[in-house]
Motif scaffolding. Sequence first.
Motif, PDB file in Angstrom:
ATOM      1  N   GLN A  96      57.745  38.968  -0.925  1.00 21.75           N
ATOM      2  CA  GLN A  96      56.550  39.796  -1.044  1.00 21.75           C
ATOM      3  C   GLN A  96      56.071  40.315   0.318  1.00 21.75           C
ATOM      4  OE1 GLN A  96      54.779  36.924  -4.135  1.00 21.75           O
ATOM      5  NE2 GLN A  96      54.065  38.896  -4.896  1.00 21.75           N
ATOM      6  N   ASN A 125      55.312  29.286   4.337  1.00 26.60           N
ATOM      7  CA  ASN A 125      55.684  28.983   2.958  1.00 26.60           C
ATOM      8  C   ASN A 125      57.206  29.017   2.816  1.00 26.60           C
ATOM      9  OD1 ASN A 125      54.985  28.491   0.223  1.00 26.60           O
ATOM     10  ND2 ASN A 125      55.221  30.662  -0.290  1.00 26.60           N
ATOM     11  N   GLU A 126      57.765  27.922   2.299  1.00 26.91           N
ATOM     12  CA  GLU A 126      59.192  27.892   1.917  1.00 26.91           C
ATOM     13  C   GLU A 126      60.134  28.198   3.074  1.00 26.91           C
ATOM     14  OE1 GLU A 126      59.549  30.448  -1.521  1.00 26.91           O
ATOM     15  OE2 GLU A 126      58.269  29.165  -2.744  1.00 26.91           O
ATOM     16  N   TRP A 183      53.911  33.073 -14.341  1.00 31.48           N
ATOM     17  CA  TRP A 183      55.039  33.711 -13.649  1.00 31.48           C
ATOM     18  C   TRP A 183      56.375  33.194 -14.173  1.00 31.48           C
ATOM     19  CZ3 TRP A 183      58.182  31.452  -9.368  1.00 31.48           C
ATOM     20  CH2 TRP A 183      58.106  30.048  -9.354  1.00 31.48           C
ATOM     21  N   GLN A 230      54.570  22.044  -3.612  1.00 35.94           N
ATOM     22  CA  GLN A 230      54.274  23.027  -4.672  1.00 35.94           C
ATOM     23  C   GLN A 230      54.214  22.395  -6.057  1.00 35.94           C
ATOM     24  OE1 GLN A 230      56.801  26.495  -4.421  1.00 35.94           O
ATOM     25  NE2 GLN A 230      56.068  27.051  -2.384  1.00 35.94           N
ATOM     26  N   TRP A 242      49.481  26.186 -10.912  1.00 35.25           N
ATOM     27  CA  TRP A 242      49.850  27.582 -10.639  1.00 35.25           C
ATOM     28  C   TRP A 242      49.562  28.413 -11.897  1.00 35.25           C
ATOM     29  CZ3 TRP A 242      49.602  29.212  -6.104  1.00 35.25           C
ATOM     30  CH2 TRP A 242      50.109  30.466  -5.742  1.00 35.25           C
ATOM     31  N   GLU A 294      50.958  23.973  -6.331  1.00 34.34           N
ATOM     32  CA  GLU A 294      51.359  24.988  -7.321  1.00 34.34           C
ATOM     33  C   GLU A 294      51.929  24.341  -8.585  1.00 34.34           C
ATOM     34  OE1 GLU A 294      53.918  27.997  -5.610  1.00 34.34           O
ATOM     35  OE2 GLU A 294      52.869  27.977  -3.699  1.00 34.34           O
ATOM     36  N   HIS A 352      46.683  31.711   0.630  1.00 36.35           N
ATOM     37  CA  HIS A 352      48.129  31.662   0.342  1.00 36.35           C
ATOM     38  C   HIS A 352      48.678  33.078   0.423  1.00 36.35           C
ATOM     39  CE1 HIS A 352      51.825  30.267  -1.660  1.00 36.35           C
ATOM     40  NE2 HIS A 352      51.778  31.380  -2.350  1.00 36.35           N
ATOM     41  N   TRP A 354      55.779  34.244   4.796  1.00 37.01           N
ATOM     42  CA  TRP A 354      56.756  33.940   3.736  1.00 37.01           C
ATOM     43  C   TRP A 354      57.896  34.921   3.900  1.00 37.01           C
ATOM     44  CZ3 TRP A 354      55.851  34.865  -2.240  1.00 37.01           C
ATOM     45  CH2 TRP A 354      56.669  34.004  -2.987  1.00 37.01           C
ATOM     46  N   ASN A 382      53.940  24.606   3.409  1.00 39.55           N
ATOM     47  CA  ASN A 382      54.022  24.518   1.948  1.00 39.55           C
ATOM     48  C   ASN A 382      55.465  24.750   1.505  1.00 39.55           C
ATOM     49  OD1 ASN A 382      52.405  24.407  -0.558  1.00 39.55           O
ATOM     50  ND2 ASN A 382      53.000  26.555  -0.862  1.00 39.55           N
ATOM     51  N   GLU A 417      46.896  34.054  -6.492  1.00 42.28           N
ATOM     52  CA  GLU A 417      48.317  33.966  -6.851  1.00 42.28           C
ATOM     53  C   GLU A 417      49.145  34.963  -6.047  1.00 42.28           C
ATOM     54  OE1 GLU A 417      49.081  33.999 -11.035  1.00 42.28           O
ATOM     55  OE2 GLU A 417      51.249  34.020 -10.769  1.00 42.28           O
ATOM     56  N   ASN A 418      48.582  36.131  -5.784  1.00 41.53           N
ATOM     57  CA  ASN A 418      49.329  37.163  -5.051  1.00 41.53           C
ATOM     58  C   ASN A 418      48.531  37.921  -3.991  1.00 41.53           C
ATOM     59  OD1 ASN A 418      52.086  37.225  -6.249  1.00 41.53           O
ATOM     60  ND2 ASN A 418      50.949  37.562  -8.153  1.00 41.53           N
ATOM     61  N   HIS A 476      56.541  22.739  -8.704  1.00 40.92           N
ATOM     62  CA  HIS A 476      57.079  23.502  -9.837  1.00 40.92           C
ATOM     63  C   HIS A 476      58.175  22.657 -10.488  1.00 40.92           C
ATOM     64  CE1 HIS A 476      54.921  27.140  -8.863  1.00 40.92           C
ATOM     65  NE2 HIS A 476      55.371  27.094  -7.623  1.00 40.92           N
ATOM     66  N   LYS A 487      48.979  37.914  -0.116  1.00 46.38           N
ATOM     67  CA  LYS A 487      50.337  38.064   0.421  1.00 46.38           C
ATOM     68  C   LYS A 487      50.455  39.385   1.189  1.00 46.38           C
ATOM     69  CE  LYS A 487      52.274  35.046  -3.135  1.00 46.38           C
ATOM     70  NZ  LYS A 487      52.946  34.992  -4.457  1.00 46.38           N
TER      71      LYS A 487
HETATM   72  C1  XIL Z   1      54.669  33.982  -7.489  1.00 43.76           C
HETATM   73  C2  XIL Z   1      53.605  34.625  -8.367  1.00 43.76           C
HETATM   74  O1  XIL Z   1      53.153  33.659  -9.297  1.00 43.76           O
HETATM   75  C3  XIL Z   1      54.168  35.823  -9.078  1.00 43.76           C
HETATM   76  O2  XIL Z   1      53.136  36.520  -9.775  1.00 43.76           O
HETATM   77  C4  XIL Z   1      54.827  36.763  -8.068  1.00 43.76           C
HETATM   78  O3  XIL Z   1      55.441  37.814  -8.756  1.00 43.76           O
HETATM   79  C5  XIL Z   1      55.844  36.036  -7.242  1.00 43.76           C
HETATM   80  O4  XIL Z   1      55.241  34.912  -6.610  1.00 43.76           O
HETATM   81  N1  XIL Z   1      56.075  29.870  -4.812  1.00 43.76           N
HETATM   82  C6  XIL Z   1      54.999  30.440  -4.177  1.00 43.76           C
HETATM   83  C7  XIL Z   1      54.166  31.431  -4.890  1.00 43.76           C
HETATM   84  O5  XIL Z   1      54.649  30.020  -3.065  1.00 43.76           O
HETATM   85  O6  XIL Z   1      53.592  32.372  -4.031  1.00 43.76           O
HETATM   86  C8  XIL Z   1      54.955  32.128  -5.978  1.00 43.76           C
HETATM   87  O7  XIL Z   1      54.064  32.959  -6.718  1.00 43.76           O
HETATM   88  C9  XIL Z   1      55.645  31.113  -6.858  1.00 43.76           C
HETATM   89  C10 XIL Z   1      56.602  30.279  -6.077  1.00 43.76           C
END
Ligand code: XIL
Length: 361
Positions: free
Chosen positions: A127, A168-169, A323, A244, A315, A275, A120, A124, A210, A83-84, A246, A87
């Motif tokens: 982070q 990413n993004e 998160w 992703q 995710w 995600e 992952h 980006w 991504n 998840e982190n 979300h 990074k």
């Molecule tokens: C998020 C994590 O879940 C959190 O713990 C962190 O504080 C911030 O990042 N898109 C992404 C992920 O690509 O890396 C992100 O993860 C959520 C949104």
Amino acid sequence: MRKPIKAVLVGTAAAALLAPCTINAFAHEDHGRGSRDAQADTLGALGLRADVRIGTAVDMAALADDEPYRAKAASEFSSVTPENVMKWEVVEPNRGQYDWKEADKLVDFARVNGQLVRGHTLLWHNQLPAWLTTGDFTADELRAILRKHITDEARHFKGRIWQWDVVNEVFNDDGTLRDSIWLQKLGPGYIADAFRWAHAADPKAKLFINDYNIEGVNAKSTALYNLVVKLRKQRVPIDGVGIQGHLSVQYNAPHDIAENMKRFDDLGLETAITEADVRVPMPSDSTKQEAQAEGYDVLLRGCLLTRKCTDFTVWGFTDKYSWVPDTFEGEGAANLFDEDYKAKPAYSALRDDLLLAAGRN
Ligand code: XIL
């Protein structure tokens, strides 16, 4: 080579998967087959029969401290994503000092449990370590820093990463490129460079772009599609597109996801839901949970209907560590299991889809 089951599904069972969603509680009967089979019916195991990996993002603190979390992460899923801990701010908090400890732990965990790893992420805008964002580097310096980061990280995990989210993004929702330090200082060519550097460092890893809000056909997913077409023409080593996923029950579920994913599939690219989570306005209730199940269902069906969709990653799998409450005010309860690891309707919906795709319904 892909196993035939998915091809069969895409060809003949598509109509069944495209049928309007029903939120069934999981109705698979055990027929007294005992616990061995019960374990064989995890999402991960069912996914393998349907030719798709079912993964989860992993929170390393929970993995270390919470035994039920660890057990579920090991048994329920056939791939994992940090998840982190891969990074940039985690792996290189001070310039030139790498810290791979936590990421290595996850890679080891995956190996022990027979899981694949999605890396992952290499590049980006979030982070990033403070030394990088406050460094005031020239374009040449920044390019060298980025090249070194991607090369060193991809090389460190060489041979142990199945798919890398290389970038990413990078898009805004209107389809323009995000105004990040990378675009500002390096220009749009940084994206192709990132893929080339990653490929040179780990030629066997599958390299993904991504992003979020690209589930359906819209300005952002179309811009990403156009970029990918261009990169392929330029022979940039890009293998896949990560969606992703979300979602929020407050917006319509992306029912045209299969149509969108087909565009990428037709280019010969792999695709993945990377995600998935579906948040609800708090407090949650059973109606919201059913709407949530539909969101998960739509995402997984999109993947199952797409020939080269390789994986569906959630995710996080429990509301205990999500998160979402920290990021979306007033929303939460976005995961498959509640804080006590009780499965929600969304879990049953995914199981039903996988059973159907695996030809067992
Ligand atoms: C998020 C994590 O879940 C959190 O713990 C962190 O504080 C911030 O990042 N898109 C992404 C992920 O690509 O890396 C992100 O993860 C959520 C949104």
